[in-house]
Design a protein around this motif. Structure first.
Motif, short mmCIF file in Angstrom:
data_model
loop_
_atom_site.label_atom_id
_atom_site.label_comp_id
_atom_site.label_asym_id
_atom_site.label_seq_id
_atom_site.Cartn_x
_atom_site.Cartn_y
_atom_site.Cartn_z
N ALA A 20 0.87 -0.99 0.12
CA ALA A 20 -0.06 -0.16 -0.16
C ALA A 20 0.64 1.27 -0.17
CB ALA A 20 -0.51 -0.10 1.33
N ALA A 21 0.28 2.18 -0.82
CA ALA A 21 1.17 3.89 -0.95
C ALA A 21 0.41 4.41 -1.65
CB ALA A 21 2.21 2.95 -1.76
N GLU A 22 0.98 5.91 -1.25
CA GLU A 22 0.36 6.71 -2.23
C GLU A 22 2.06 7.34 -1.74
OE1 GLU A 22 -2.17 10.88 -0.57
OE2 GLU A 22 -1.87 9.53 0.91
N ILE A 23 1.68 7.57 -3.39
CA ILE A 23 2.40 9.67 -3.85
C ILE A 23 2.07 10.43 -4.80
CG2 ILE A 23 4.29 8.98 -5.91
CD1 ILE A 23 4.35 5.77 -6.14
N LYS A 24 2.82 11.41 -4.45
CA LYS A 24 2.29 12.95 -4.65
C LYS A 24 2.99 13.08 -5.87
CE LYS A 24 2.21 14.84 0.77
NZ LYS A 24 2.33 15.89 0.38
N PHE A 25 2.45 14.07 -6.89
CA PHE A 25 2.90 13.74 -8.52
C PHE A 25 3.74 15.09 -9.03
CE2 PHE A 25 -2.21 13.20 -9.52
CZ PHE A 25 -1.85 11.87 -10.29
N SER A 26 4.30 15.14 -6.94
CA SER A 26 5.40 16.32 -6.60
C SER A 26 6.59 15.23 -7.02
CB SER A 26 5.99 16.93 -5.59
OG SER A 26 5.02 16.19 -4.45
N ASP A 27 6.10 14.48 -6.45
CA ASP A 27 7.92 13.38 -6.99
C ASP A 27 7.71 11.90 -7.89
OD1 ASP A 27 8.73 14.07 -4.37
OD2 ASP A 27 7.05 12.53 -3.35
N VAL A 28 6.41 12.44 -8.80
CA VAL A 28 6.43 12.20 -10.10
C VAL A 28 7.19 12.43 -11.17
CG1 VAL A 28 4.57 10.78 -11.80
CG2 VAL A 28 4.40 10.24 -9.34
N TYR A 29 7.99 11.75 -11.74
CA TYR A 29 8.59 12.70 -12.74
C TYR A 29 8.18 11.58 -14.44
CZ TYR A 29 12.72 9.27 -13.94
OH TYR A 29 13.09 7.47 -13.61
N ALA A 30 7.36 10.65 -14.86
CA ALA A 30 7.22 10.32 -15.35
C ALA A 30 6.29 9.29 -15.29
CB ALA A 30 8.07 9.67 -16.91
N ALA A 31 5.12 8.51 -16.90
CA ALA A 31 4.22 8.09 -16.99
C ALA A 31 4.43 7.48 -18.06
CB ALA A 31 2.93 7.89 -15.94
N GLU A 32 3.89 6.08 -18.28
CA GLU A 32 3.84 5.15 -20.03
C GLU A 32 3.17 4.76 -19.99
OE1 GLU A 32 8.83 5.25 -21.42
OE2 GLU A 32 8.53 4.19 -19.69
N SER A 33 2.91 3.64 -21.03
CA SER A 33 2.67 3.18 -21.32
C SER A 33 3.36 2.01 -22.08
CB SER A 33 1.49 2.86 -22.82
OG SER A 33 0.51 3.79 -22.18
N ALA A 34 3.44 0.71 -21.83
CA ALA A 34 4.18 -0.57 -21.62
C ALA A 34 3.67 -1.47 -22.72
CB ALA A 34 4.86 -1.01 -20.89
#
Length: 576
Positions: free
Chosen positions: A71-85
């Motif tokens: 279980a986790a929670e991640i803020k967008f301020s700590d996310v730098y990319a998202a991509e389809s694989a």
């Protein structure tokens, strides 16, 4: 770009797969090496927790580089990319992958930073692979994450990158090869130049037009403090237009003469920034200082990397790259150093230089001069040269004038009348360092000056083994607390550290305190320490050799002034 009908169709499908409004989405997906989870997404970040059928088991698959929480929670301020694989395999077990509970499905990946549990300033790459049987669901989640990431303020889109192949141990190109994929995933365009000679980066930056320069969000140096200093001087020497640093009235006079030189008044400290004269324009495009958008980045690959350690807390290329792509910002003081005379008998021909970290004379100048003879040794040459210079034990007769500045506090209830930016001024020079360490969201650096300044020149003269002027703490692996543990990144002050002539044993004692964590190198009777925004220096020897961020600067007469927060870095400050 999809047309309007396509977007309507996708949004209709989105409502079929997600519960709630488009601003807050939730769905069941599979997380690799965890299993089925309830996935949620809103404007602040994303989170997940095990589905009802899953056991909260934190055992990990053999060989994984980092632990994925159930279980986790991640803020967008700590996310730098998202991509389809596309189509791939998901391990659905919370236990070892040898259980062979893999399934094939459509995948998407979220890239983020993760703080080290052992040291908060050290950031790791975190990669979370999710899966769903419907490709459209994966696509819509990725698009939604990208739309939120696009709203993050201050993230760079285009960067000018300089790589010095000769920095440190000569592995800068390998270091860039390691971090370059981070910039690619974050969709940051990079224009990379591998420098071919000393001064290459300086020449390119100083010759760029303002229009060319502001087409980038910043400049990144992959190398050591020397490369950063070269780029800094290339930018400021051609664009930062201000008066020379203030000097005492008798500074230009020869011994026994009265000065007739026209010099700036002490009240002009920091006037360049406040009065808006620190800008220039070409082609109707202005580049001002401090700049609201343009920042410097530094990826460590040098011999000491003191600036990186002071601004991020660690000497780690991955951490520095993440600071850059996540758009972190911190202000940095810059000292303008003016060489007025090379030797005692030379004409006055002022030349201007800039430093973000340190300028030193005596022991420091002798070490950098001696080390030039042993460049083939790499970084070890500094230890070898330092030992030779220490055994030589040379002292120098010099005179220093420093500006003692007080700030008139605007709070009528306050009894403290000698604060600058919330820190103690140079009044009370021998007080023990309070060790208010500069850190993320530093209150000292973020506190504005409190009223009108009052100033006067104070003077000291004698035989000294070394003279150092530190803009920041200058932490490095040889000096874990730096030269001054409580120096700040953007308080508008530099620290003068003068070591009087003393015995070999006492000087070694002082150096030993510099080299250990928690040492007190300033608490010696033969050490003078002054906080000041400006100083002037005169050597009474034949010439003076200074160490300016690892480069030799010959100056018999020299002065310096600090400009508070003149530039910004892609950094967050140490997380102490």
């Amino acid at each position: 770009m999809e047309d309007e009908n396509t977007l309507i169709a996708e949004n209709s499908t989105l409502n079929d797969h997600f519960n709630g409004e488009l601003s807050e989405l939730s769905s069941r997906v599979f997380l690799d090496r965890v299993g089925e989870v309830n996935f949620s997404l809103n404007s602040t970040g994303l989170s997940w927790k095990p589905a009802d059928s899953q056991i909260d088991d934190k055992s990990s698959c053999i060989g994984r580089k980092y632990h994925i929480e159930s279980a986790a929670e991640i803020k967008f301020s700590d996310v730098y990319a998202a991509e389809s694989a596309d189509w791939g395999s998901i391990c659905q077990s919370t236990r070892c992958c040898f259980m062979h509970q893999d399934s094939e499905m459509y995948l998407f990946v979220v890239h983020a930073m993760q703080r080290s549990k052992a040291k908060a300033s050290l950031w790791h790459l975190a990669e979370y692979t999710f899966g769903h049987s419907d490709q459209l669901v994966c696509k819509l989640i990725v698009n939604k994450i990208k739309s939120y990431l696009a709203k993050q303020i201050g993230r760079p889109k285009s960067l000018l990158v300089f790589v010095n192949p000769k920095s440190g141990k000569g592995n800068s190109q390998n270091v860039w090869g390691v971090v370059a994929p981070i910039f690619s995933r974050a969709k940051v365009r990079t224009q990379v130049t591998v420098t071919e000679r000393a001064g290459h980066a300086f020449d390119l930056v100083s010759s760029m037009t303002n229009r060319e320069l502001i087409s980038f969000d910043g400049i990144v140096a992959v190398g050591g403090d020397g490369l950063f200093n070269e780029i800094l001087n290339g930018l400021l020497s051609s664009r930062f237009k201000t008066k020379y640093p203030p000097v005492p009235p008798d500074f230009m006079a020869s011994p026994g003469e009265e000065s007739s030189a026209s010099v700036p008044y002490p009240s002009e400290i920091n006037a360049g920034i406040e009065d808006g004269v620190c800008s220039t324009a070409d082609e109707d495009v202005e580049f001002s200082f401090p700049h609201e958008r343009f920042r410097f980045g530094l990826i460590p690959a040098g011999s000491t990397d003191a600036i990186v350690i002071c601004t991020t807390g660690v000497r780690d290329p991955i951490t520095s790259a993440l600071h850059i792509v996540l758009g972190k910002r911190i202000g940095l003081d810059i000292a303008q150093v003016v060489k007025w005379k090379t030797t005692m008998n030379s004409d006055i021909e002022p030349s201007v230089h800039y430093t973000a970290s340190f300028v030193g004379y005596g022991f420091y100048g002798d070490v950098i001069t001696e080390s030039e003879k042993y460049r083939w040794m790499g970084p070890k040459r500094y230890d070898f040269a330092g030992t030779k210079v220490f055994l030589r034990h040379s002292s120098y007769e010099v005179e220093l004038s420093y500006l003692d500045v007080k700030s008139k506090n605007t709070d009528p209830d306050s009894k403290d009348d000698d604060l600058i930016g919330g820190v103690e001024s140079s009044q009370g020079l021998k007080r023990k360092c309070e060790r208010i360490i500069c850190r993320t969201n530093c209150k000292v650096c973020n506190t504005p000056y409190t009223g009108m300044m009052k100033s006067k020149w104070l003077k000291t003269r004698g035989n000294f083994l070394s003279v150092g002027a530190a803009v920041m703490s200058c932490r490095n692996e040889r000096a874990p607390d730096g030269l001054v543990a409580d120096a700040h990144l953007a308080d508008g002050l530099l620290h003068l550290i003068l070591v009087k002539n003393c015995s070999h044993a006492l000087y070694l004692w002082h150096l030993t305190h510099l080299a250990k964590k928690g040492g007190s190198p300033l608490d010696f009777k033969f050490v003078e320490h002054y906080k000041t925004p400006a100083f002037a220096f005169t050597s009474y020897g034949k010439e003076g050799v200074w160490n300016l961020d690892g480069e030799i600067l010959r100056a018999h007469k020299l002065s310096a002034q600090v400009f508070r927060g003149l530039i910004s870095l892609f950094a967050n400050g140490p997380e102490v």
